[in-house]
Design a protein around this motif. Structure first.
Motif, PDB file in Angstrom:
ATOM      1  N   UNK A 243       0.783  -1.242   0.000  1.00 31.04           N
ATOM      2  CA  UNK A 243       0.000   0.000   0.000  1.00 31.04           C
ATOM      3  C   UNK A 243       0.816   1.293   0.000  1.00 31.04           C
ATOM      4  N   UNK A 244       1.907   1.408   0.790  1.00 31.09           N
ATOM      5  CA  UNK A 244       2.655   2.663   0.729  1.00 31.09           C
ATOM      6  C   UNK A 244       3.215   2.937  -0.663  1.00 31.09           C
ATOM      7  N   UNK A 245       3.682   1.896  -1.336  1.00 30.24           N
ATOM      8  CA  UNK A 245       4.227   2.087  -2.681  1.00 30.24           C
ATOM      9  C   UNK A 245       3.136   2.532  -3.642  1.00 30.24           C
ATOM     10  N   UNK A 246       1.936   1.967  -3.464  1.00 26.87           N
ATOM     11  CA  UNK A 246       0.826   2.354  -4.346  1.00 26.87           C
ATOM     12  C   UNK A 246       0.523   3.827  -4.178  1.00 26.87           C
ATOM     13  N   UNK A 247       0.477   4.256  -2.915  1.00 27.67           N
ATOM     14  CA  UNK A 247       0.153   5.665  -2.669  1.00 27.67           C
ATOM     15  C   UNK A 247       1.253   6.572  -3.180  1.00 27.67           C
ATOM     16  N   UNK A 248       2.499   6.069  -3.122  1.00 29.93           N
ATOM     17  CA  UNK A 248       3.636   6.874  -3.546  1.00 29.93           C
ATOM     18  C   UNK A 248       3.631   7.074  -5.057  1.00 29.93           C
ATOM     19  N   UNK A 249       3.328   6.023  -5.800  1.00 28.59           N
ATOM     20  CA  UNK A 249       3.554   6.045  -7.244  1.00 28.59           C
ATOM     21  C   UNK A 249       2.309   6.388  -8.065  1.00 28.59           C
ATOM     22  N   UNK A 250       1.137   6.223  -7.494  1.00 28.74           N
ATOM     23  CA  UNK A 250      -0.085   6.420  -8.284  1.00 28.74           C
ATOM     24  C   UNK A 250      -0.840   7.627  -7.729  1.00 28.74           C
ATOM     25  N   UNK A 251      -1.155   8.554  -8.642  1.00 27.52           N
ATOM     26  CA  UNK A 251      -1.818   9.781  -8.191  1.00 27.52           C
ATOM     27  C   UNK A 251      -3.266   9.482  -7.781  1.00 27.52           C
ATOM     28  N   UNK A 252      -3.831  10.420  -7.045  1.00 25.56           N
ATOM     29  CA  UNK A 252      -5.206  10.228  -6.529  1.00 25.56           C
ATOM     30  C   UNK A 252      -6.215  10.004  -7.641  1.00 25.56           C
ATOM     31  N   UNK A 253      -6.063  10.796  -8.742  1.00 22.92           N
ATOM     32  CA  UNK A 253      -7.036  10.665  -9.845  1.00 22.92           C
ATOM     33  C   UNK A 253      -6.929   9.287 -10.483  1.00 22.92           C
ATOM     34  N   UNK A 254      -5.676   8.856 -10.676  1.00 26.58           N
ATOM     35  CA  UNK A 254      -5.482   7.557 -11.322  1.00 26.58           C
ATOM     36  C   UNK A 254      -6.067   6.433 -10.488  1.00 26.58           C
ATOM     37  N   UNK A 255      -5.959   6.591  -9.162  1.00 28.91           N
ATOM     38  CA  UNK A 255      -6.471   5.535  -8.299  1.00 28.91           C
ATOM     39  C   UNK A 255      -7.979   5.388  -8.437  1.00 28.91           C
ATOM     40  N   UNK A 256      -8.649   6.468  -8.931  1.00 28.86           N
ATOM     41  CA  UNK A 256     -10.111   6.430  -9.016  1.00 28.86           C
ATOM     42  C   UNK A 256     -10.615   5.906 -10.351  1.00 28.86           C
ATOM     43  N   UNK A 257      -9.683   5.597 -11.266  1.00 33.44           N
ATOM     44  CA  UNK A 257     -10.123   5.133 -12.587  1.00 33.44           C
ATOM     45  C   UNK A 257     -10.982   3.883 -12.433  1.00 33.44           C
ATOM     46  N   UNK A 258     -12.129   3.917 -13.078  1.00 28.51           N
ATOM     47  CA  UNK A 258     -12.976   2.722 -13.069  1.00 28.51           C
ATOM     48  C   UNK A 258     -12.755   1.964 -14.356  1.00 28.51           C
ATOM     49  N   UNK A 259     -12.641   0.669 -14.226  1.00 31.93           N
ATOM     50  CA  UNK A 259     -12.446  -0.131 -15.429  1.00 31.93           C
ATOM     51  C   UNK A 259     -13.777  -0.745 -15.818  1.00 31.93           C
ATOM     52  N   UNK A 260     -13.965  -0.881 -17.141  1.00 31.49           N
ATOM     53  CA  UNK A 260     -15.255  -1.455 -17.561  1.00 31.49           C
ATOM     54  C   UNK A 260     -15.270  -2.932 -17.192  1.00 31.49           C
ATOM     55  N   UNK A 261     -16.439  -3.440 -16.851  1.00 36.55           N
ATOM     56  CA  UNK A 261     -16.504  -4.841 -16.417  1.00 36.55           C
ATOM     57  C   UNK A 261     -16.004  -5.756 -17.518  1.00 36.55           C
ATOM     58  N   UNK A 262     -15.282  -6.810 -17.141  1.00 36.53           N
ATOM     59  CA  UNK A 262     -14.770  -7.717 -18.174  1.00 36.53           C
ATOM     60  C   UNK A 262     -15.914  -8.420 -18.884  1.00 36.53           C
ATOM     61  N   UNK A 263     -15.693  -8.691 -20.157  1.00 35.29           N
ATOM     62  CA  UNK A 263     -16.755  -9.338 -20.933  1.00 35.29           C
ATOM     63  C   UNK A 263     -16.934 -10.775 -20.444  1.00 35.29           C
ATOM     64  N   UNK A 264     -18.089 -11.322 -20.731  1.00 40.63           N
ATOM     65  CA  UNK A 264     -18.314 -12.716 -20.358  1.00 40.63           C
ATOM     66  C   UNK A 264     -17.441 -13.611 -21.227  1.00 40.63           C
TER      67      UNK A 264
END
Lengths: 438, 119
Positions: A243-264
């Protein structure tokens, strides 16, 4: 905690009292006891013999043979068990290993086929599966029968994240070379960065097993114990490291990116995956055949739809049995006189660094991939961290971390894709290292 | 003299392994992902053509109606079914009382041997 302190107080008291009682010289006493059987007064002789017997018994106990190393390792074993129970960090691994560490560090008199490194002892036979790399492929069979590759099939580009995290393997490999390990040892140490316990044991049993002889005549060190312990303990610590590395390297906006649900994903694709992946990956890296072959075989059992019984056994009973044996023998292989060395400490240091590098590699590569992706196709860079294997813990960590910045962003399914790709990637990496150095 | 030479040799070999190893790992997974992106659809298409005669009925189902059917909906339905199938409670009398309720004991109705209590 209090109870532990009391127990250790008593133990250490017993050991410190030993010099005061004059019971320190083991060899001299043994001989003098048995010979004195001449015509003395019988009662005195009886007492003498009784005391001698008790003394001899004492010399066979753990109290007489304990060293500070043994006690330290027993404490470490208890800490493992504590971590497993209290914080739920991979309890299925830490508790068998912790118990194994205690078992392996009970002090004993060598030469009676007790210890794990003594030929003919029961523990030695069980350890055989580790030394010869038998257990890891069986574990992989179970993992294959457990794993659902559908999120990977739905979004194949996420496989690259699993490859990116393998930079941890190779960076650690170079680091180990700089610290003065020779090539096979460094290769085995590097695989800690693959964050995959079975793979680490498999590779170290092939490269750093204490048997192989190098070109210049030196025998490689036996590093299976330290490498396995390092790999498993850092895997358990993934929720702390990442978790600390994630917070260090990924900006707040990027962390909020939603990915489209994977196809069936259709059942046909799921069935094709293990067969195709098996053929492709093992053609590229045949040395990883025991691992990848069993992994995809297990997955085929699961997906074929006709062998549910076999898959069920592989992912429950079989993997449980092997995990028990593997955990306890790996734990027991940490016998203090072999385990507590400078090398082990270096391996632990390198292991921590390798996890950090692997996580960073995954995260940064995810950001890099985002440069080429637009709109809906963009990926949440956090899932890069799941590229280190550590199934499924790192995917869970990613999921939890994403929830912190957006309570409705569920990344678990997406994170499983790089997660399982990481397993494949680290097995391929192990195969490559083995083919170079084996 | 020799140890340093050896060390340099090791390191250079190490870097070779680093570069080639990373490339191979990337290559392998890239190949795999490309195959699954493009190869598998082709395979499935070929399979579909081969077995065309038998699949007629599926053709009648219009794909347009299923466009909004995502994995999430499937997951929701699956969860609902799962929850329904796995909550096979016995229905019990919900009235709580401190009075001694008269019960005839029989192992057939015993709580200890009930299906919910796995010993």
């Amino acid at each position: 905690m209090k109870k532990i302190l009391i127990i250790f107080g008593v133990l250490s008291l017993l050991i410190f009292i030993r010099p005061a009682l004059g019971l320190n010289s083991v060899q001299t006493n043994n001989e003098s006891i048995t010979i004195e059987q001449t015509d003395e007064e019988s009662s005195a002789r009886f007492i003498d013999e009784a005391i001698g017997g008790i003394k001899q018994f004492y010399f066979y106990t753990g109290f007489a043979n304990a060293t500070s190393g043994h006690l330290l390792m027993i404490v470490i074993g208890i800490v493992f068990i504590y971590l497993g129970i209290k914080f739920d960090y991979e309890p299925l691994l830490l508790i068998p290993i912790g118990a194994g560490v205690i078992i392996g560090n009970i002090p004993f008199v060598a030469g009676y086929q007790t210890g794990i490194y003594e030929t003919g002892s029961v523990l030695n036979y069980l350890y055989f599966g580790v030394v010869k790399g038998i257990y890891p492929p069986l574990i992989f069979l179970g993992i294959g029968a457990m794993t659902d590759f559908s999120s990977l099939i739905a979004n194949p580009k996420l496989m690259l994240l699993g490859a990116a995290a393998q930079i941890g393997v190779f960076a650690t490999f170079i680091g180990a070379l700089y610290l003065g390990f020779n090539l096979p040892e460094a290769g085995a140490i590097g695989i800690i960065g693959g964050a995959d316990g079975p793979t680490a044991i498999f590779l170290s049993s092939k490269l750093a097993n204490g048997v192989n002889v190098l070109a210049d005549g030196t025998v490689v060190k036996n590093l299976i114990g330290p490498i396995a312990i390092a790999a498993y303990s850092y895997m358990a610590l993934v929720p702390v490291i990442q978790p600390p590395l994630m917070r260090l390297l990924i900006s707040k906006e990027d962390r909020k990116i939603r990915m489209k649900p994977p196809r069936a994903v259709s059942q046909k694709e799921k069935m094709l995956f293990p067969i195709i992946a098996l053929i492709l990956t093992t053609f590229i890296s045949p040395s990883a055949l025991p691992l990848l072959g069993m992994l995809f075989f297990g997955n085929l059992l699961k997906e074929s739809g006709r062998t549910e019984r076999l898959a069920e056994t592989a992912r429950t009973k079989l993997i449980d049995i092997v995990t028990i044996l593997l955990g306890v023998t790996v734990g027991a292989s940490t016998q203090a006189d072999i385990f507590i060395t400078k090398d082990s400490m270096l391996i632990f240091g390198l292991g921590a660094i390798s996890f950090v590098i692997a996580t960073m590699g995954g995260l940064l590569f995810a950001r890099f991939m985002n440069l080429f992706l637009k709109g809906d196709d963009r990926i949440n860079p956090l899932i890069g961290a799941a590229g280190v294997s550590a199934v499924p813990d790192s995917a869970r960590v990613v999921h939890a971390e994403a929830l912190k910045s957006d309570p409705h962003n569920y990344l678990l399914m997406h994170a499983m894709a790089p997660n399982v790709a990481g397993v494949i990637g680290s097995a391929i990496a192990a195969g490559i290292i083995l083919s170079f150095l084996g | 003299m020799t140890p340093t030479l050896l060390e340099i040799d090791q390191l250079s070999e190490g870097y070779i392994i680093l570069i080639t190893g990373l490339l191979i790992v990337f290559g392998a997974l890239l190949l795999l992902s490309i195959f699954f992106k493009y190869g598998v659809p082709i395979l499935l298409y070929v399979y579909k053509i081969i077995t065309k005669g038998r699949d007629r009925k599926i053709k009648d189902i219009s794909v347009a109606a299923d466009e909004k059917f995502t994995g999430e909906i499937a997951a929701a339905i699956a969860t609902a079914i799962h929850l329904y199938l796995h909550e096979k409670h016995d229905t019990e009398n919900a009235i709580l009382t401190i009075k001694q309720a008269r019960k005839l004991y029989s192992p057939w109705s015993s709580k200890i041997y009930g299906t919910q209590n796995r010993l």
